[in-house]
Structure formats: structure tokens, C-alpha cells
Design an enzyme around this catalytic site. Structure first.
Site, mmCIF file in Angstrom:
data_model
loop_
_atom_site.group_PDB
_atom_site.id
_atom_site.type_symbol
_atom_site.label_atom_id
_atom_site.label_comp_id
_atom_site.label_asym_id
_atom_site.label_seq_id
_atom_site.Cartn_x
_atom_site.Cartn_y
_atom_site.Cartn_z
ATOM 1 N N CYS A 79 21.742 -15.219 25.293
ATOM 2 C CA CYS A 79 21.093 -14.749 26.089
ATOM 3 C C CYS A 79 19.968 -14.689 25.491
ATOM 4 O O CYS A 79 19.074 -13.702 24.514
ATOM 5 C CB CYS A 79 22.001 -13.315 26.402
ATOM 6 S SG CYS A 79 20.046 -12.136 27.275
ATOM 7 N N CYS A 102 18.303 -10.508 25.277
ATOM 8 C CA CYS A 102 18.974 -10.132 24.309
ATOM 9 C C CYS A 102 18.435 -10.135 23.109
ATOM 10 O O CYS A 102 18.014 -9.306 22.488
ATOM 11 C CB CYS A 102 20.769 -10.576 24.043
ATOM 12 S SG CYS A 102 21.508 -10.701 26.354
#
Length: 205
Positions: free
Chosen positions: A94, A97
């Protein structure tokens, strides 16, 4: 002058000796680098490799997603130690993230004595029930739980660090509600976990 040149060129063995000397003489052209040049190239290559390794390993001193994951508290322990908890649902692939990791780290370091920080990897099939329970559709997904484990709200995706900071501060002070109970920014679809799923539930996060 010309006669001398003609004579020397007709002497037996002269041309052969000159040719041998030329063949055995080291060339100064670029196709035959000197040892000193080779050493410099090798040194530069080693330094470049070390620099790349260091930047990937240490990220130039900036905390990475792996750093935060390694320092995170186990989920079960967090739910039973009487402190409020921030649960982040994440994935190694991600981008958002990873981008938010330094901000999350700073907030965690500021409040780690009063608030639990838990990292749950959405690729880990162990957390399927939690994914459903918290309604995780995009990551990073931050769930804010009071000291009894009840969810007070969540924020999803790329949002200003102030959102996370103020919510965590409210948890730390035992407030009945958090400033940003439901906020959504740019996020990565959690559905991608079906492509990246880790089959072993004992895997990290």
C-alpha cells in the site's frame, strides 16, 4: 637522409623487432584502463552500493512501515491492558500506508505510553473477522478504540497528520468522543488483498 632511411628499412630483422616491441608495449588508449582507474571504478561502485543499501535499509533516518510494524503491540494484548488503542489496517504494497508511515511514527512516539498502537496486515487471513467487524474497505484504515475496546470512530486514507494527532490526543485524555470520528481521504482499495494474500495466519501483522 633518404638513403639512411632506405638502408635501415632493408636491414634484416629490424621490422620484425619493431613489430614485436610495438605488440608488447602497453597501450595508453581507453581500451586498456590502468590499475589505478580500475580501483577508482571499483571504489565508486562499492560506495554507490552501500549508499543504496543504507537508503533502503534506513530510509535516510525516516521511519518506514516495517519499523512501525516491528514496534506495534499485539492486537490481543492491546485489548486487555486497559489503554485506548489505535488499530491501523495496512499492507506492505500500500503506497499510501508507506507514505503516511513517518507521520504515524511521530504520533506513536508521542503517545505510546498512554495509547496502544496496533498494526493488522490485511493480507493476513487471520484478521478476516476484524476486517469485517471494522468495515475495512480502504487502507490505511485507522480505528480508534476506547480503553474498553469500543470503537469511537475511524479515518481512512491520506489525511493531514493533525487528524490522527487530535484523535489520539482525545483518546489519551479519555474524551468521550474524538474530533474526527469519520473521515476519508485518498486510499488504496483493500480488495487488492485478494491478490496479495498471505496464506499463513502466523505471518507478521
Amino acid at each position: 637522409m633518404c638513403a639512411v632511411q632506405e638502408k635501415s628499412s632493408t636491414e634484416p630483422g629490424v621490422d620484425t623487432e619493431i613489430s614485436k616491441a610495438e605488440a608488447s608495449a602497453p597501450s595508453s588508449g581507453p581500451e586498456y584502463p590502468t590499475r589505478d582507474f580500475n580501483r577508482r571504478v571499483a571504489l565508486v561502485s562499492v560506495l554507490a552500493a552501500l549508499g543504496l543499501f543504507s537508503s533502503q535499509r534506513l530510509d535516510l533516518g525516516i521511519p518506514s512501515l516495517k519499523d512501525i510494524t516491528a514496534a506495534a503491540l499485539p492486537y490481543e494484548e492491546a485489548l486487555n491492558n486497559g489503554k485506548p488503542t489505535v488499530v491501523e489496517f495496512y499492507a506492505d504494497w500500500c503506497e499510501v500506508c508507506r507514505e503516511l508511515a513517518p507521520d504515524v511514527y511521530k504520533v506513536e512516539q508521542q503517545y505510546k505510553d498512554r495509547v496502544n498502537f496496533v498494526m493488522l496486515n490485511v493480507d493476513n487471513t487471520k484478521w478476516e473477522q476484524e476486517l469485517d467487524e471494522f468495515g475495512v474497505e480502504g487502507i490505511p484504515h485507522f480505528a480508534f478504540l476506547d480503553k474498553n475496546g469500543n470503537e469511537e470512530g475511524n479515518v481512512v486514507g491520506r489525511l493531514p497528520r493533525q487528524y490522527l494527532l487530535e484523535n489520539v490526543d482525545a483518546l489519551a485524555r479519555g474524551e468521550e468522543s474524538i474530533p474526527y470520528a469519520r473521515a476519508v481521504g485518498q486510499y488504496t482499495s483493500a480488495e487488492k488483498r485478494k491478490v496479495h494474500q498471505v496464506s499463513d495466519p502466523r505471518s507478521h501483522g
